[in-house]
Scaffold this motif. Structure first.
Motif, PDB file in Angstrom:
ATOM      1  N   TRP A  56       0.846  -1.198   0.000  1.00  0.00           N
ATOM      2  CA  TRP A  56       0.000   0.000   0.000  1.00  0.00           C
ATOM      3  C   TRP A  56       0.878   1.243   0.000  1.00  0.00           C
ATOM      4  O   TRP A  56       1.884   1.275   0.676  1.00  0.00           O
ATOM      5  CB  TRP A  56      -0.877  -0.011   1.258  1.00  0.00           C
ATOM      6  N   PRO A  57       0.543   2.279  -0.800  1.00  0.00           N
ATOM      7  CA  PRO A  57      -0.703   2.481  -1.546  1.00  0.00           C
ATOM      8  C   PRO A  57      -0.651   2.037  -3.009  1.00  0.00           C
ATOM      9  O   PRO A  57      -1.573   2.338  -3.754  1.00  0.00           O
ATOM     10  CB  PRO A  57      -0.872   3.998  -1.475  1.00  0.00           C
TER      11      PRO A  57
ATOM     12  N   ASN B 146      -3.433  -3.033  -2.714  1.00  0.00           N
ATOM     13  CA  ASN B 146      -3.872  -3.465  -1.387  1.00  0.00           C
ATOM     14  C   ASN B 146      -3.750  -4.975  -1.243  1.00  0.00           C
ATOM     15  O   ASN B 146      -4.404  -5.587  -0.415  1.00  0.00           O
ATOM     16  CB  ASN B 146      -5.328  -3.064  -1.138  1.00  0.00           C
TER      17      ASN B 146
END
Length: 507
Positions: A449-450, A453
């Motif tokens: 992340w980001p 996910n």
């Protein structure tokens, strides 16, 4: 319900009405049809699903001229780029057909009944099976390879999962055309009704995500959009997996030795990588670390040639153009960031943007330089020594990629950079540029992340793993087992009583 319109980004004008936004009743009908198709699609078996994938590739290839023409009018990405993207798209379908033929993706394992150090054990057989209907959200920047006929769709169908695609509003005409081509091809080879479906509109996408028939969601897009979908999923009584490819800075480090040996080559390569496709790639190298001194100066000067005085780039949509304008206004007004080169000012109609290259000292790099900005913009961070470089790298967010350019005289620095960024990157490159993402068995397109996910990939053959779940059969009659778990050789690799057994023929 509103009309779904197709806009020419070169002019900003509406060209045609493609469809009407999909209403709640139609979303429900399509999702239910996908649920009804799940078992028959799985029951087709690997060989028939492979034939389906190859038929989809052939159908898209047969309509190449029409598809590329509509996509270029709707995205301004150019026919050369789009022809290449369509080739990649059809290749993905055929590669996943090969995955089905090879068969190891099901991870078939058989443990026969017998004694063990823990006492008698029952007959146990395990493999991966389809998860069920999948919602796929098309990406704005790849109207083919990451959209309706993209890798999410190809890998989900290969897994045996029906797909309902939410068409992207930036290219609805392209989305509808390729869907119509694929749907007809699927019907022609006997795919169950409901194997493929498409919806248009933001509300339709939200309803699709929350429909109880949907068992997983694939998404390529912004961090904001991904978070919105996660919130919708979390509001379900039965949250389902979300596979999101979201945001990535993709840092590049050029060592002093590399700069001294090939400053011009690296500068040109970085400039071309940043501005490729108007900078609208999730793998765009948004931040490059270049040493101070004459060699680094030459590299940056060469890189600036891709930005200074060039014509404005056409962006994909009004939303992207507005976000780009706001983003570069923030960057150019941020203390510590200096403009190195800028393209000609954008003027006239259409979603146009001037390319921009900025510079900063690595030791005082503003936080604004840590944020991904879609479009032809990048920051060069100049570092004075290894300590300053490694300190700056420690502050960066995770990314899909990291890149190191090395030289013949390098000693420990490339290893130190790899240690600094390796645990926050999904793909580690050396002496290259991250905007090329090959579709292969060994590819990984993901990261912490980001950037995503999930620990899974959205590119390459392992992408199929996202849409499968494990099931074990205990003491099951042979007639009730999947073919891959029966005693007869199914022609795929299997682990039997702890030993990897290749099929007859030794593949």
């Amino acid at each position: 319900m509103s009309d779904v319109v197709s806009i020419d980004p070169r002019s900003g004008e509406v060209v045609e009405v493609v469809a009407v936004e999909t209403g709640p009743a139609e979303v429900d009908r399509l999702a239910q049809a996908a649920a009804a198709a799940a078992q028959p699609l799985d029951a087709l078996g690997r060989a028939a699903r492979g034939a389906l994938l190859r038929a989809l590739a052939d159908a898209l290839e047969d309509r190449r001229a029409d598809i590329v023409g509509v996509a270029d009018r709707e995205t301004a990405l150019g026919t050369t780029r789009l022809n290449g993207e369509l080739t990649r798209t059809t290749y993905q379908f055929r590669l996943f057909a090969d995955v089905l033929d090879e068969g190891s993706y099901v991870e078939a394992a058989i443990d026969h009944a017998g004694d063990s150090p823990m006492g008698p054990r029952p007959d146990l057989r395990r493999m991966l099976v389809p998860m069920g209907p999948v919602a796929v959200f098309g990406a704005s920047n790849f109207p083919l390879a990451f959209s309706v006929p993209g890798g999410d769709t190809a890998s989900a169908l290969a897994a045996g999962c029906p797909v309902v695609v939410k068409a992207h509003g930036a290219h609805p005409a392209t989305s509808q055309l390729v869907f119509d081509v694929m749907s007809a091809a699927a019907t022609a080879v006997g795919a169950p009704e409901g194997t493929l479906a498409i919806v248009h509109g933001v509300d339709a996408g939200a309803r699709l995500v929350q429909h109880p028939a949907i068992r997983a969601v694939g998404f390529t897009g912004s961090l904001t959009g991904g978070r919105a979908i996660v919130e919708l999923i979390e509001a379900r009584p039965d949250p389902v997996p979300f596979y999101g490819e979201l945001s990535s800075l993709n840092p590049v480090v050029v060592t002093p030795a590399a700069a001294a040996e090939r400053a011009a080559e690296i500068g040109r390569g970085l400039g071309a990588s940043v501005t490729l496709g108007a900078g609208q790639f999730c793998t765009k190298p948004g931040l490059s670390f270049v040493p101070t001194g004459p060699a680094g100066d030459s590299l940056v000067a060469e890189m600036a040639g891709s930005f200074a005085g060039v014509d404005p780039h056409v962006l994909l949509s009004e939303r992207i153009a507005l976000a780009y304008a706001e983003g570069i206004e923030q960057l150019t007004s941020t203390p510590g960031l200096t403009t190195v080169a800028r393209g000609d000012a954008a003027s006239g109609s259409g979603y146009v943007a001037a390319p921009l290259l900025l510079s900063a000292a690595a030791g005082s790099l503003p936080r604004a330089a840590h944020e991904e900005l879609f479009g032809p913009v990048a920051v060069v961070a100049r570092y004075t020594d290894e300590t300053e470089l490694l300190t700056a790298l420690a502050e960066l967010p995770a990314s899909l990629t990291m890149t190191v350019h090395t030289g013949d005289e390098d000693d420990e620095l490339p290893a130190a950079v790899t240690r600094a960024l390796g645990d926050r990157s999904g793909r580690i490159l050396f002496n290259g540029y991250p905007t090329g993402v090959a579709v292969t068995w060994a590819q990984h397109h993901g990261g912490p992340w980001p950037s995503t996910n999930t620990a899974h990939t959205s590119v390459g053959t392992s992408a199929i793993r996202r849409f499968l779940r494990p099931v074990a059969w205990q003491s099951a009659p042979q007639s009730l087992l999947p073919p891959e778990l029966r005693e007869a050789d199914p022609g795929i690799p299997r682990r039997i009583d702890g030993v990897l057994v290749l099929p007859a023929g030794g593949r």
